[in-house]
Design a protein around this motif. Structure first.
Motif: not given
Ligand SMILES: [Zn+2]
Length: 264
Positions: A223-225, A65-68, A227-229
């Motif tokens: 959005t945070h999600q 995963t990206h987020h710990p 830009t990272e997805l």
């Protein structure tokens, strides 16, 4: 040959070297036994209830995963907290978890390069260089052709598959664009210093947007999600390629993740 958790750790440490992580971050293997076999692994942005459900359903032995999955120190692990319940679910189902967070943001080819590439930025440079290296947070680059903020917003919605975005209009045409996947609004000064007219990031607060607009910087909250997805599919492809070229036959799946914040 069969891969172990340790083999996946080596692959991931190669893709997102842990020494590129910010000092406050928590990256690497956070749950699991390194000697366990991995026949299937799943790549996701978050360790969320829907992701763990899919991991159990598909019988994967590892989540990347990206987020710990663990960020703050913990003193107990019970099913009274949704996050700890997920940790218990992973442990009980023998699912190891490796998280590559700011290491993956920073590395060349990581979250920010994928975002810059999706938007079509050219001659991309690092926005906030890491000490003593080529990597760093955020990117800044130029559009092939300048456009209005309205036109650029439509482009962002298309490439990031978003129904809506919010934008602060500083009255500038969009030509040089800074990006920072996730929560990058703290880098407004760096975006201005780099000569950007527009900044694309997530988690933009009201006063931050005010600061950007009145400083002459268009700001887009995609959005945070959102830009990272885009990174997740690229990361899965990259892991699969490295596993194949090293002779491992582990299968790489991509989790289906729904948008946590929606326009209703
Ligand atoms: Zn993030």
């Amino acid at each position: 040959m069969e891969a172990t958790v340790n083999d996946i750790i080596k692959v991931m440490d190669g893709i997102a070297p842990p020494n590129l992580a910010e000092p406050w971050d928590n990256v690497g293997l956070l749950v699991g036994r390194s000697s366990n076999t991995v026949k299937k692994l799943m790549v996701a942005l978050d360790v969320s209830p829907e992701v763990v459900e899919q991991a159990v359903e598909h019988k994967v032995q590892m989540l990347v995963t990206h987020h710990p999955v663990i960020f703050d120190p913990i003193k107990k692990m019970t099913d009274r907290s949704w996050q700890h319940k997920l940790l218990l679910d992973c442990a009980e189902n023998k699912i190891a978890v490796y998280s590559a967070h700011t290491s993956l943001d920073s590395v060349l080819g990581g979250v920010n390069d994928v975002l810059a590439e999706k938007i079509g930025l050219l001659h991309t440079e690092v926005l906030v260089p890491a000490a003593g290296g080529e990597a760093g947070l955020g990117r800044v680059g130029c559009l092939h052709e300048p456009m209005t903020l309205q036109e650029f917003s439509e482009k962002i919605k298309t490439v990031l598959k978003l129904d809506n975005i919010i934008a602060g209009d500083a009255g500038r045409r969009v030509s040089k664009v800074a990006v920072c996947g996730g929560a990058g609004a703290e880098f407004i000064d760096e975006a201005l210093a780099a000569g950007a007219d527009t900044f694309v990031t997530g988690d933009v607060k009201y006063h931050t947007a005010q600061n950007a607009v009145y400083s002459g910087l268009n700001i887009i909250d995609a959005t945070h999600q959102g830009t990272e997805l885009p990174m997740i599919n690229t990361l899965a492809d990259r892991i699969a390629l490295r596993l194949t070229s090293s002779g491992f036959n582990a299968q790489v799946l991509v989790a289906k993740e729904s948008k946590i914040l929606q326009y209703l």
